[in-house]
Design a protein around this motif. Structure first.
Motif, mmCIF file in Angstrom:
data_model
loop_
_atom_site.group_PDB
_atom_site.id
_atom_site.type_symbol
_atom_site.label_atom_id
_atom_site.label_comp_id
_atom_site.label_asym_id
_atom_site.label_seq_id
_atom_site.Cartn_x
_atom_site.Cartn_y
_atom_site.Cartn_z
ATOM 1 N N THR A 91 -26.917 38.791 -44.407
ATOM 2 C CA THR A 91 -27.661 37.632 -43.922
ATOM 3 C C THR A 91 -28.063 36.722 -45.076
ATOM 4 O O THR A 91 -28.156 37.163 -46.226
ATOM 5 N N ASN A 92 -28.305 35.455 -44.738
ATOM 6 C CA ASN A 92 -28.945 34.537 -45.682
ATOM 7 C C ASN A 92 -30.299 34.079 -45.130
ATOM 8 O O ASN A 92 -30.766 32.981 -45.409
ATOM 9 N N CYS A 93 -30.922 34.970 -44.368
ATOM 10 C CA CYS A 93 -32.233 34.704 -43.774
ATOM 11 C C CYS A 93 -33.219 35.777 -44.247
ATOM 12 O O CYS A 93 -33.098 36.949 -43.874
ATOM 13 N N ALA A 94 -34.170 35.380 -45.062
ATOM 14 C CA ALA A 94 -35.132 36.324 -45.623
ATOM 15 C C ALA A 94 -35.911 37.059 -44.529
ATOM 16 O O ALA A 94 -36.205 38.251 -44.634
ATOM 17 N N GLN A 95 -36.235 36.355 -43.450
ATOM 18 C CA GLN A 95 -37.001 36.974 -42.376
ATOM 19 C C GLN A 95 -36.217 38.105 -41.721
ATOM 20 O O GLN A 95 -36.794 39.121 -41.333
ATOM 21 N N GLN A 96 -34.906 37.952 -41.615
ATOM 22 C CA GLN A 96 -34.082 39.018 -41.045
ATOM 23 C C GLN A 96 -34.126 40.278 -41.917
ATOM 24 O O GLN A 96 -34.086 41.396 -41.400
ATOM 25 N N GLU A 140 -37.162 35.016 -50.879
ATOM 26 C CA GLU A 140 -36.688 33.679 -50.533
ATOM 27 C C GLU A 140 -35.331 33.363 -51.144
ATOM 28 O O GLU A 140 -34.589 32.520 -50.620
ATOM 29 N N ASN A 152 -32.227 33.212 -48.964
ATOM 30 C CA ASN A 152 -31.857 32.015 -48.202
ATOM 31 C C ASN A 152 -30.770 31.190 -48.897
ATOM 32 O O ASN A 152 -30.151 30.320 -48.281
#
Length: 335
Positions: free
Chosen positions: A149-154, A205, A208
């Motif tokens: 992923t490139n989503c920190a929240q994931q 971060e 991302n």
């Protein structure tokens, strides 16, 4: 006609250096293309004339010449940047020269009806780590929970859902592409498989910026490096848990851990062979974990992986000789 073995690699490839004497012993008359000297030190001719294809390549420093009709097997080893007579090509000239060279080289090789270890199309198809995990499950392997992923929240959600630790490991290059840039331009030499601690979780971060690969950390009893050569398996048992430096990533060569030959259960060995064969590969090296509960867990497949270090630690495997014997025998099958 006696068929020959063509080696495509680079001048720094010790594997190719050591396989060559065996090929000579088997009368396979190897011809080597070192890509870091190509096309500067070579001359190629590919002529279509009245429906007939004539192809040959000459190594200019030695004068050795190969008629491509003589090739019965190709060992495609390691890439390298091409070399040209002029060292001062402008950026666009250099870019164009590289593209034309690649087209010319593989246009020369692709028409050959011969044995490949392994074909570039199969090699490229087998290199994608996420696809490997998906395929491994289809062959019955246990696979760690994984996230790209490139989503920190994931990543935060993934960490909450995984019962233990999670790790980061590169998808493409453990050297962080250091080998793709000049030494003066390198900002890091690489990164091992790394357990994500609280400090890292608080600085996510950067994820991302580009896709990153995370997995659950799997407890190990020991690790396995399974080299598959033409359907024959050579399983190296790696005592990675004997040293703290190799507990997470066994590739730390500063640790003097034990490698020993081991026998895989018949179903695991067959699973490894079928997995490699499913890509059309004639060589590959798989990394597995055996857990404290004796479960076999698939980590990754290395379709053109290094094997010399395994033979150095387990001489009885004779992997270099096995590669040479396979190439020579398959070349002669096409005589």
């Amino acid at each position: 006609m006696t068929k020959r073995v063509l080696i495509v690699s680079n001048s720094f490839d010790l594997h190719a250096d050591l396989v060559t004497p065996y090929l000579n012993d088997y009368h396979a008359e190897p011809f080597r293309i070192d890509l870091d000297c190509f096309p500067r030190d070579y001359q190629i001719v590919q002529l279509f004339w009245h429906g007939k294809l004539i192809s040959n390549i000459t190594h200019l420093p030695s004068g050795q010449c190969l008629n491509l009709d003589e090739v019965g097997a190709i060992w495609l080893r390691k890439p390298a940047d091409y070399a040209f007579i002029s060292n001062d090509l402008a950026p666009q000239e250099l870019a164009y020269a590289k593209l034309e060279t690649e087209h010319a080289l593989f246009g020369l090789l692709y028409p050959l009806d011969c044995y490949w270890m392994s074909h570039p199309i199969q090699l490229r198809g087998a290199m994608w780590k996420a696809e490997q995990l998906h395929r491994a499950t289809k062959f019955g392997f246990n696979v760690p929970r994984s996230l790209v992923t490139n989503c920190a929240q994931q990543v935060r959600v993934f960490k909450q859902q995984v019962p233990g630790e999670i790790i980061f490991k590169p998808l493409s290059s453990s050297s962080l592409a250091a080998d793709a840039v000049a030494e003066s331009e390198r900002i890091a030499e690489g990164i091992p498989t790394t357990i994500i601690d609280d400090a890292m979780m608080n600085n996510l971060e950067a994820v991302n910026e580009l896709p990153c690969h995370f997995q659950e950390y799997v407890d190990k009893q020991y690790e396995l490096r399974v080299t598959v050569i033409a359907g024959e398996t050579f399983a190296a048992k790696i005592h990675s848990q004997d040293d703290v430096r190799t507990a997470v990533d066994s590739r730390d060569i500063s640790a003097n851990i034990i490698y020993e030959a081991t026998q895989l259960p018949a179903d695991i060995a067959q699973r490894c062979r079928e997995f490699v064969s499913s890509y059309g590969l004639n060589f590959s090296a798989l990394d597995l974990i055996v857990t404290p509960q004796d479960e076999y867990v698939f980590l990754e497949n290395n379709p053109n992986g290094q094997f010399l270090y395994v033979e150095q630690l387990i001489p009885e495997f004779q992997l270099v000789k096995a590669v040479a014997a396979t190439l020579a025998a398959e070349a002669q099958c096409r005589s």
